[in-house]
Write a protein that holds these residues in place. Structure first.
Motif, short mmCIF file in Angstrom:
data_model
loop_
_atom_site.label_atom_id
_atom_site.label_comp_id
_atom_site.label_asym_id
_atom_site.label_seq_id
_atom_site.Cartn_x
_atom_site.Cartn_y
_atom_site.Cartn_z
N LYS A 173 1.02 -1.24 -0.08
CA LYS A 173 0.43 0.15 -0.15
C LYS A 173 0.93 1.04 0.33
CE LYS A 173 -3.53 -2.19 -0.10
NZ LYS A 173 -4.65 -2.91 -1.18
N THR B 255 -0.52 -8.85 4.95
CA THR B 255 -1.86 -8.62 5.07
C THR B 255 -2.90 -9.15 4.37
OG1 THR B 255 -0.84 -6.49 5.51
CG2 THR B 255 -2.74 -6.30 4.10
N SER B 256 -3.01 -9.60 2.89
CA SER B 256 -3.68 -10.10 2.02
C SER B 256 -4.12 -11.40 2.20
CB SER B 256 -3.06 -10.51 0.71
OG SER B 256 -3.60 -11.39 0.37
N GLN C 180 -6.35 -10.16 5.05
CA GLN C 180 -8.50 -9.57 4.72
C GLN C 180 -8.74 -10.50 4.03
OE1 GLN C 180 -6.30 -6.70 1.51
NE2 GLN C 180 -6.45 -5.00 3.06
N ASN C 181 -8.49 -11.85 3.10
CA ASN C 181 -9.24 -12.86 2.93
C ASN C 181 -9.95 -13.75 4.13
OD1 ASN C 181 -8.52 -12.14 0.22
ND2 ASN C 181 -6.89 -13.42 0.17
N ALA D 10 -12.17 -11.33 5.83
CA ALA D 10 -13.76 -11.26 5.40
C ALA D 10 -14.83 -13.16 4.52
CB ALA D 10 -13.64 -11.04 3.13
#
Length: 100
Positions: free
Chosen positions: A6, A46-47, A50-51, A54
């Motif tokens: 980011k 981080t990915s 987030q996954n 979710a």
């Protein structure tokens, strides 16, 4: 899907956004291989976070929340256990990454 970083500050002080998490690109921007590896690892964590969040959110809404409402209505220990077991199952299916 390509991971991205980011924000990052290059060794010469430039502020960058949305950088591909690729060691070769990071090396071209002036990062050492150790810095590039750490930035890529953080982008992967981080990915994954987030996954997982979710996926958990979806399963909570579709599977755990109805059990919670049943428990709230019936107020029985069996309904509470079913709801808590479902929450534990969801958490074990989608663990959060370690922050080391």
């Amino acid at each position: 899907m390509t991971l991205s970083i980011k924000t990052a500050v290059t060794p010469n002080g430039e502020h960058l956004i949305n950088i591909p998490a690729d060691p070769e690109i990071l090396a071209q921007l002036g990062f050492s291989s150790e810095q590039a590896d750490e930035l890529c690892a953080e982008a992967a964590r981080t990915s994954q976070l987030q996954n997982s969040l979710a996926a958990r959110r979806t399963l909570y809404m579709t599977e755990a929340d109805p059990l919670f409402l049943e428990w709230q209505y019936d107020e029985t220990p069996e309904k509470e256990k079913a709801w808590r077991d479902k929450v534990a199952e969801i958490k074990s299916l989608y663990p959060l990454p370690d922050r080391t």
